[in-house]
Design an enzyme around this catalytic site. Structure first.
Site, short mmCIF file in Angstrom:
data_model
loop_
_atom_site.label_atom_id
_atom_site.label_comp_id
_atom_site.label_asym_id
_atom_site.label_seq_id
_atom_site.Cartn_x
_atom_site.Cartn_y
_atom_site.Cartn_z
N HIS A 51 -1.45 1.12 7.53
CA HIS A 51 -1.96 1.11 6.15
C HIS A 51 -1.88 2.53 5.59
CE1 HIS A 51 -4.17 -0.16 2.67
NE2 HIS A 51 -5.14 0.69 2.91
N CYS B 157 0.83 -1.21 0.00
CA CYS B 157 0.00 0.00 0.00
C CYS B 157 0.86 1.26 0.00
CB CYS B 157 -0.95 0.00 1.20
SG CYS B 157 -0.12 -0.16 2.80
#
Length: 1096
Positions: free
Chosen positions: A361, A116
């Protein structure tokens, strides 16, 4: 149409009078051998009416077709009648769902595990129009030589023109040789990627592409050191250094303006930090600061949310809220006004979700330069946010629009902040009149913003709306003028590949759509076919022709998308016809319905209404009649057997049968023919010699039955086992018992009698020991010691009587047992005597069934020596002594004598003296403390070397724990004791069982308690009994905590409550291995990709 009733659908079906006549019909056929048409109708149940609405397919009615399909509003889990959505789901993933909504909607990137960080940076670079155009302008020859550039161009081309909603990033990640399972820092990735791209693009012949990284992202700063005496700058102050992003501190700072002030602040060099001035020739006080010389078109701010903690040598994330404006004027921050129009618009916000540094994330919020709309890029998912970077519907819950703040123009700041931005002058002052010129800008706030990107804008004329610096055209969409890029031209070779991919993807969508339509059409047709045939399946009249069909095949046909070939073999008998025994698994189908099924599915065989099997029907009638006759005969024999049990009806010739066998025969019910239980009526009363076993033998109980009953038993047994001579031997009432077996049983009885006498004598010789009573002990008397475990087995052995006299095993020989009590090395005792109790002058020994040595009297020992053939010299001597001999008022003869009143109530002086001096046992041979210590140490280590066992923890509410809890916690728990697995609430708090091991640390135990009971680790005060368990590094084995132990914990409430996730994240950081970063990838390689390609 009324809804069918279901009130009685689960009740047991009660047969009517017609069904009750089936037995009579079969008996008539058995007697006459004739079968009429009416008999066929009754036996095959064709007379029953067509069933309507019973909702379950009845086996008792061949005209029932209910339950083969669900109701109109119902469905099934599988097959033809499952939900249409489930049928479509079984076709596989729908590629149409991966179709991009529109050309105006950006595409996402696949997350390959932990990529990510790369996806968010790549989206930021792609959404920058100038950078994208620069990558697209690279010549094809260079792309062939530079694999990273080539894959980046292909990735950008797919993001630009692909019809898919998300693009596979694997080729680009693989080219960079990144580990897709390891989370990395997005800022470090951007820095290394821009450096790699700058080196790769330097070989381009296209000027726009060759310097695109420098033109967009590179600015310059200088580090200025100025002497406070002469006012001159150092030689190094004139040197300019390039930067691609500004790293700003945010710790203790609230907004971007404060961070920039901190970045450009003036540092004073005094004391030990004095600067050596070349002009002054000595160390002097000085100032040092950073000056911004030039600013790039894309200004990146790296917010330093990761801080290093020196005490713990770990990293921690700063999660404080930080605000930043939509528009940023950097004109006042520049040291020299060499550039104009330094107003920037917020273009991207990189967000890091999570509390830990090494995990979490990354999500990017990016503004579309042409549409002026914000989008959230979360790997494959792209969400439109609207006009604000944290619009409604965003997954970022920690960001919000703060409001509108005043923004002072460049002219108002130029002199007022000169000392802050490093100009080192304070001559000019801001005029009050300048404060009237004030504009406003929106400000946003986020606790997770990790990187900010601002794009510089240019102005056309005074009063015109600002626009981007890149090539754009304005088009009207929904009545509004918006900017739209003119960058639709892709590299030719890449455009061809994209077109092929799009064509392939569109074709896959089309093929799936056709497949879906075909499957839906097929299922719809099948459902209509099933309903149509079932609607005409019933036979309207008894005279109409019909056919028999397998109910199992019909059920499978009605519920299968692709039905099998028609198969009637399961309802066909050996003669090729329809037997009456199969009537419950077949249905009566109309000729029209049968013709349609046979013509479409083929198979067979065809079984018409005239194909009933006469042979099977006759055999069935004979079998049924024989079964009824057997049941009637058995019922009458049962009455005789019950009378024989009570001793009645014993006239005429009598025979013996086993009593136990007869009882189980009577318990048998609903028997139509002889079965396995009818075999062996005399098996248990027949001896090995073939004669009648004496009744004294085990299981040889018998009784007499009449001759008619015996003949029935004999006949039934031979029907089951024709050649069973042993199980069905005949014993008339005058049969004699086996003489040989009688002698053997007599010998056994004699042995039992002698054994019984021996045990009785031992009980009399050792009255107190046999009853388990303790004896009063006296100092100076001679005693002996025996193992408590041996005495327990001996006591069980001598107290067994009756049928169980032979059951307990005889204890081991006394001489051998005593030999095992001595160690081979020192010839001393390996067991300790049980401890003594001194209560009011009476000395006794604690009792135990398994542990230690028990004291016995000299007379008991001598009796044991005679009874168990043991030399007296083998005995282990014992004497009672006091720790400090001062008086011997209770010394008496060691012969066994009753405990008299005066012994139980000695005078107070003697009691006080004895209770002050505890008694001890002196043994001969002595106790081997060394060997016992070694053995106990090994046993303790084995007990503490446990894994995945239960301990109980009580949470005590209040200042003091109940006495019951302290006592339970202080005693040792049995390891095999069953413990409840549930958490329980009590009047004083909660309790729960935890799975632990001997190697579990106190810290880990406290974390488990924190997670289960909600008490913060620092507030837990752990106890075992009345002792406090201190420290966190020790293990449960170190603290002598065994399986099954009970601990209790209190909450000190000194520290405030916090989330356990913070502790877990810090714990993960502490055990985090050395960070490899991007080591071993192309991002950190010093060799250019040009050389790599040449080597390949």
């Amino acid at each position: 149409m009324s809804r069918p009733t279901t009130r009685s659908k689960n009740k047991r079906h009660r047969p009517d009078d017609s069904e009750g006549n089936l037995g009579e019909i079969l008996r008539k056929i058995h007697i006459t051998g004739e079968i009429t048409e009416d008999d066929i109708r009754q036996l095959y149940m064709t007379w029953k009416p067509t069933c309507q609405g019973c909702r379950v397919n009845s086996k008792d009615n061949p005209n029932c077709f209910c339950g083969l399909i669900p109701p109109s509003n119902g469905a099934r889990k599988s097959g033809l009648w499952q939900k249409m959505s489930d049928v479509i789901l079984a076709l596989g993933p729908d590629p149409c769902k991966d179709l991009r909504a529109s050309t105006e909607s950006p595409a996402g990137l696949t997350n390959l595990g932990a990529t990510c960080y790369a996806n968010s940076i790549l989206q930021c670079l792609y959404m920058n129009t100038s950078f994208r155009e620069g990558i697209f302008s690279v010549e094809p020859d260079l792309l062939k030589q530079q694999p990273v550039l080539d894959q980046l161009a292909r990735l950008f081309a797919q993001l630009h023109s692909s019809k898919m909603a998300f693009i596979d990033s694997a080729p680009f990640i693989k080219t960079l040789e990144l580990d897709n399972g390891v989370q990395q820092d997005s800022h470090e990735f951007l820095t290394l990627l821009l450096s790699l791209l700058e080196r790769s693009l330097s070989h381009s012949n296209v000027s726009k592409a060759r310097t695109i990284v420098q033109d967009l992202f590179r600015g310059s700063v200088s580090h200025v050191t100025r002497c406070s005496i002469c006012g001159k700058d150092s030689e190094a102050s004139s040197k300019m250094e390039d930067f691609y992003e500004l790293e700003l501190n945010i710790r203790g700072l609230k907004n971007l303006d404060d961070s920039l002030n901190d970045y450009l602040s003036v540092e004073e060099l005094r004391g030990d930090n004095q600067y050596f001035c070349e002009s002054c020739g000595t160390r002097v006080d000085a100032t040092r600061c950073i000056k911004l010389r030039t600013l790039p078109d894309v200004l990146n701010f790296q917010l330093k949310r990761c801080v290093f903690l020196p005490k713990t040598t770990t990293k921690k994330k700063i999660t404080s809220v930080f605000s930043f404006p939509r528009k940023l004027d950097m004109g006042r921050r520049l040291s020299e006004p060499s550039q104009s129009d330094l107003v920037y618009d917020l273009s991207a916000v990189l967000i890091h979700k999570g509390t830990a540094v090494n995990s979490g994330h990354y999500v990017a919020h990016i503004r579309d330069e042409h549409m002026d709309q914000w989008w959230e890029f979360d790997d494959e998912h792209v969400l439109k946010l609207g006009d604000h970077p944290f619009g409604e519907g965003s997954s970022s819950s920690t960001a919000k629009l703060l409001g509108v703040e005043p923004l002072v123009p460049l002219s108002c700041y130029r002199s007022a902040d000169s000392a802050v931005n490093g100009n080192h002058s304070s001559d000019d002052q801001m005029q009050p009149s300048d404060l009237n010129i004030v504009c406003h800008t929106e400000t946003f706030s986020s606790a997770d913003a990790y990187m900010l990107m601002y794009n510089r804008r240019s102005s056309k004329k005074a009063g015109d709306k600002p626009c981007t610096r890149y090539s754009t055209i304005e088009v009207e969409i929904d009545g509004k003028l918006v900017s739209k890029s003119d960058d639709n031209t892709l590299p030719l070779h890449i455009a061809e590949e994209i077109n092929k991919l799009n064509s392939s993807f569109v074709d896959a969508c089309h093929q799936y759509k056709l497949k879906k339509e075909k499957e839906v059409e097929k299922i719809t047709e099948r459902r209509l076919e099933v309903k149509s045939i079932l609607s005409e399946a019933a036979v309207n009249s008894l005279e109409d022709p019909y056919f028999w069909i397998s109910a199992d095949w019909l059920r499978q046909w009605a519920d299968s998308i692709t039905p099998p070939v028609l198969d009637n073999t399961s309802i066909q008998c050996l003669h090729g016809r329809v037997p009456v025994s199969k009537v419950s698994i077949m249905k009566r189908l109309s000729a029209n319905a049968w013709t349609k099924l046979l013509s479409k599915y083929g198979g067979g065989p065809t079984l018409a209404n005239c194909d009933f099997c006469i042979d099977c029907l006759m055999d069935g009638a004979h079998t049924t009649v024989r079964a009824e006759d057997y049941r009637d005969r058995r019922a009458s024999m049962k009455e005789l057997a019950e009378a024989a049990l009570t001793g009645k009806g014993l006239d005429g010739t009598l025979y013996y049968v086993s009593r136990a066998w007869l009882l189980q025969w009577l318990r048998k019910k609903n028997v139509n023919s002889p079965c396995e239980a009818d075999a062996g009526p005399t098996a248990s009363i027949r001896c090995p010699h073939g004669l009648l076993l004496p009744e004294q033998a085990a299981g040889a109980k018998r009784l007499l039955v009449p001759e008619s009953l015996w003949l029935f038993f004999f006949e039934s047994s031979n029907a089951v086992k024709p050649d069973d001579v042993v199980g069905c031997s005949t014993f008339p009432a005058d049969s004699e018992t086996c003489a040989q077996c009688k002698v053997e049983l007599t010998e056994v009885a004699c042995f039992e009698d002698s054994l019984r006498a021996s045990k009785l004598k031992q009980r009399q010789n050792h009255e107190k020991l046999a009853l388990g009573k303790s004896i009063a002990l006296s100092p100076g008397c001679k005693y002996y010691l025996l193992p408590s475990s041996w005495l327990t087995k001996w006591r069980s052995y001598i107290t067994a009587s009756g049928k169980n006299i032979l059951s307990p095993a005889e204890p081991d020989g006394l001489e051998g047992v005593l030999d095992t009590l001595k160690c081979e090395m020192h010839l001393r005792l390996l067991e300790r005597p049980l401890e003594l109790i001194n209560r009011r002058g009476v000395i006794a020994q604690r009792a135990s069934a398994t542990d230690g040595l028990t004291i016995i009297t000299e007379s008991d020992w001598k009796s044991f020596c005679v009874e168990w053939d043991c030399p007296e010299a083998k005995g282990i001597h014992a004497e009672i002594e006091f720790t400090n001999r001062m008086t011997n008022k209770l010394v008496r003869s060691c012969e066994e004598m009753p405990v008299l009143e005066e012994h139980l109530n000695p005078d107070d002086e003697v009691i006080d003296e004895l209770e002050s001096r505890p008694p001890i046992i002196k043994t001969s041979p002595e106790i081997c403390e060394y060997c016992i210590g070694e053995r106990e140490s090994c046993e303790l280590m084995q007990k503490l070397n446990y894994c995945n066992e239960d301990i109980c923890v009580f949470l005590v509410r209040g200042k003091e724990a109940p006495r019951s809890i302290i006592e339970a916690s202080g005693t040792f728990s049995e390891q095999d004791r069953r413990m409840s697995k549930r958490s329980r609430k009590t009047s004083f708090g909660n309790s729960l069982n935890l799975k632990v091991s001997g190697s579990t640390s106190i810290y880990q135990l406290k974390m488990m308690i924190w997670e289960s009971l909600g008490v913060v680790k620092e507030n837990q005060i752990l106890h075992k009994g009345s002792s406090v368990i201190d420290g966190e590094s020790a293990t449960l084995a170190d603290m002598n905590i065994f399986p099954g132990d009970v601990l209790w914990v209190t909450d000190s409430e000194l520290h405030e409550n916090r989330d356990i996730a913070d502790e877990l994240s810090e714990q993960k950081m502490e055990v985090q291995p050395v960070e490899e970063g991007f080591r071993g990838t192309l991002l950190t390689s010093n060799i250019t990709t040009q050389l790599l390609v040449q080597e390949w």
